[in-house]
Write an enzyme that holds these catalytic residues in place. Structure first.
Site, PDB file in Angstrom:
ATOM      1  N   ASP A 171      30.164  47.141  18.376  1.00  0.00           N
ATOM      2  CA  ASP A 171      29.641  47.958  19.461  1.00  0.00           C
ATOM      3  C   ASP A 171      28.507  48.807  18.895  1.00  0.00           C
ATOM      4  O   ASP A 171      28.718  49.596  17.977  1.00  0.00           O
ATOM      5  CB  ASP A 171      30.769  48.836  20.010  1.00  0.00           C
ATOM      6  CG  ASP A 171      30.272  49.806  21.067  1.00  0.00           C
ATOM      7  OD1 ASP A 171      29.441  49.384  21.881  1.00  0.00           O
ATOM      8  OD2 ASP A 171      30.698  50.968  21.065  1.00  0.00           O
ATOM      9  N   THR A 218      24.381  48.910  24.366  1.00  0.00           N
ATOM     10  CA  THR A 218      23.940  49.855  23.325  1.00  0.00           C
ATOM     11  C   THR A 218      23.133  49.142  22.236  1.00  0.00           C
ATOM     12  O   THR A 218      22.152  49.684  21.740  1.00  0.00           O
ATOM     13  CB  THR A 218      25.161  50.545  22.690  1.00  0.00           C
ATOM     14  OG1 THR A 218      26.134  49.543  22.389  1.00  0.00           O
ATOM     15  CG2 THR A 218      25.773  51.527  23.637  1.00  0.00           C
ATOM     16  N   THR A 219      23.553  47.913  21.886  1.00  0.00           N
ATOM     17  CA  THR A 219      22.798  47.151  20.878  1.00  0.00           C
ATOM     18  C   THR A 219      21.437  46.762  21.450  1.00  0.00           C
ATOM     19  O   THR A 219      20.411  46.849  20.775  1.00  0.00           O
ATOM     20  CB  THR A 219      23.577  45.876  20.475  1.00  0.00           C
ATOM     21  OG1 THR A 219      24.916  46.240  20.185  1.00  0.00           O
ATOM     22  CG2 THR A 219      22.960  45.215  19.274  1.00  0.00           C
ATOM     23  N   ASP A 225      34.158  49.738  27.190  1.00  0.00           N
ATOM     24  CA  ASP A 225      32.866  49.221  27.674  1.00  0.00           C
ATOM     25  C   ASP A 225      33.044  48.472  28.982  1.00  0.00           C
ATOM     26  O   ASP A 225      32.280  48.645  29.929  1.00  0.00           O
ATOM     27  CB  ASP A 225      32.241  48.262  26.635  1.00  0.00           C
ATOM     28  CG  ASP A 225      31.611  49.023  25.466  1.00  0.00           C
ATOM     29  OD1 ASP A 225      31.824  50.244  25.415  1.00  0.00           O
ATOM     30  OD2 ASP A 225      30.936  48.417  24.634  1.00  0.00           O
TER      31      ASP A 225
END
Length: 563
Positions: free
Chosen positions: A64, A97-98, A394
């Protein structure tokens, strides 16, 4: 001659480190690219995981983006901006997020050759902002609404969004199983905004398929005293009393002093203390409650008293669990046992204590308000369960977002390729340098499908060429084509239900562009050497002061009579 010489101007303290100009900007860009390279390999369903262990020796395995960015102790001031955008993406949308870190890193990478060639950063920033607005309009235009569908249809659509998120996580192998669980949990809490109404409890042992969802509240059996095992462990439609007081026999004041002239009076004082606790317990029983929960301790006397009257009790229940029980059962937490009326008691269809692995859980199900849900996670290793919890967080965020902003776009790099094509086309209509900058922004967006291919071990150039050709079709039929992770070719992502909420992409593009523009607008870094030593001195003086003060008070306070 002496009149010609200019006096030297000393502006900053001695030892201050200043670096400015083009070299400084390029150095900041390099730092951000290095950070993006750390999380680059974690993108997508075939992304790798990172194992991070900190100075305390605790180990975290995660893919994550936000978790990795938090755990990396980044000290470079410009690179910290990327950590911040990953955190904001996590709190705002929950997923992507990545993506957001990768995009920001790629925008800067594309800007670097222009900066080195002497282009003014403001020109780049202006073009990036224009490109960002065009991209956001295009996302909104391509988004498909899932509004107005029946509950069953909506459930299956939301499950597909959750499955897309979970496919890139460690528990991707069981994504269908967990996706439906997450959708049920989110639908159970309805439009309740507080995420803590969905509890996630972790029990090591068993396999992932042993995880289950409770439509209500479940929490681990708390510390208990003798007599607990004699209490009934199952009730149908019980009344539930929630307290925030201690039900324990203890002297009311530790340092109270009572002078007695007659020894027989001593017994009456002892009796009074016992009467206080018995009075409290009697009021709990009279309320008609069959389950008594308290945030503070319920002592051995109370436990036995309740056991004799077929009442279940649990003390030291955590505040979060107690709050969730109150929300689910419709009860109110009481700070006194006086005047306990029916309105403050909660109720549920079934209360039972169940064995899960080697833990015992108290489970309240069939709650009237139904605004809570609990997911009990099982799995082999502790790190694995921790990562599963992060993955479910998530997925829960994504499903909540999809319910509120009910528009979805095609995943698998399809939307990125389509925006990229649209921006390249638009750039051709612009005269001047801006055309080059918007083109480079369009090229940067291709990092998502390219990285998806690289992480899966496919030939990225080959796949991207196929995608470009498909998206360039005049009919527009190729707009939803993305990377096919299983075969290494291309596929219609939308038809294969690789969906993500439009808000994820909108937020990611917005945050990444803002971060890139912010870093491009910095042309000088000033580092004051004294600030580090000053902090150290302040800490030392605080410690010294505390020590001296303590000694002084101790000397003065000894042996003095209180007035």
């Amino acid at each position: 001659m002496s009149a010609m010489m200019q006096p030297q101007i000393i502006l900053l303290k001695e030892g201050t480190d200043t670096s400015q100009g083009k070299a400084q900007l390029v150095s900041n860009i390099n730092a951000c690219t290095a950070v993006a390279d750390v999380v680059r390999t974690t993108l997508g369903p075939r992304g790798m995981d990172k194992l991070i262990h900190d100075d305390k020796g605790s180990v975290t395995i995660s893919n994550d983006g936000a978790t990795i960015m938090k755990l990396l102790d980044i000290v470079h001031p410009a690179a910290k901006i990327l950590v911040d955008i990953a955190k904001s993406q996590d709190s705002e949308v929950g997923d992507g997020t990545t993506t957001v870190v990768l995009l920001a890193g790629e925008f800067l990478k594309e800007a670097k050759p222009f900066i080195e060639d002497g282009v003014h950063p403001q020109n780049l920033i202006r073009s990036y902002r224009i490109a960002s607005n065009l991209a956001l309009e295009k996302v909104k235009e391509l988004a498909v609404s899932i509004e107005g569908k029946s509950l069953e249809e909506k459930k299956s659509l939301l499950a597909k969004c959750a499955a897309t998120t979970l496919s890139s996580k460690l528990i991707g192998g069981e994504k269908e199983f967990f996706a439906s669980m997450v959708v049920d949990a989110v639908i159970a809490i309805g439009h309740e905004d507080r995420l803590n109404m969905i509890g996630i409890k972790k029990v090591p042992g068993g396999n992932m398929r042993d995880s289950f969802l409770v439509n209500g509240v479940a929490f681990k059996k708390t510390f208990s005293y003798a007599g607990f095992e004699q209490q009934p462990k199952k009730f149908l439609n019980p009344k539930i009393l929630l307290l925030n007081i201690e039900l324990e026999l203890k002297s009311e004041k530790e340092n109270a002093e009572i002078r007695l002239s007659d020894p027989s009076q001593y017994q009456s004082i002892v009796d009074a203390e016992w009467n206080i606790i018995y009075d409290k317990l009697d009021k709990c029983v009279q309320s008609g409650a069959k389950v008594v929960l308290s945030r503070l301790a319920i002592g051995d006397l109370a436990t036995q008293y309740f056991a004799d009257r077929d009442i279940f009790c649990a003390g030291r229940v955590t505040e979060e669990d107690l709050r969730r029980v109150a929300a689910a059962t419709g009860g109110t937490v009481q700070t006194s046992v006086n005047n306990v009326i029916d309105e403050v008691l909660g109720t549920c269809e079934l209360f039972e204590e169940r064995q899960v692995g080697n833990e015992r859980f108290n489970i309240f199900s069939g709650c009237p308000s139904g605004l809570t849900a609990t997911i009990v996670l099982r799995g082999g290793a502790d790190q694995f369960i921790e990562e599963a919890e992060r993955s479910l967080h998530d997925a829960i965020m994504i499903v909540r977002r999809a319910m509120k902003n009910s528009t979805v776009v095609a995943g698998g790099g399809a939307i990125d390729m389509e925006i990229s094509r649209y921006l390249r086309q638009h750039a051709r209509t612009i005269a001047g340098k801006s055309q080059l900058f918007i083109n480079s922004y369009a090229k940067a967006l291709e990092v998502i499908p390219r990285q998806l291919c690289d992480n899966a071990g496919f030939d990225a150039t080959d796949v991207l060429n196929k995608l470009r050709q498909k998206h360039a079709l005049q009919s527009g039929e190729g707009a939803n084509y993305g990377v096919d992770i299983n075969t290494g070719g291309i596929t219609d992502s939308f038809a294969n239900f690789v969906w993500e909420p439009a808000v994820v992409k909108i937020n990611a593009i917005n945050a990444a562009t803002e971060a890139a523009c912010l870093i491009l607008s910095v042309d000088e870094t000033v580092k004051n050497p004294k600030s580090e030593s000053a902090q150290g001195e302040a800490a030392a003086s605080a410690m010294g002061g505390r020590g001296r003060g303590g000694a002084g008070f101790r000397g003065r306070g000894r042996g003095m009579r209180r007035r």
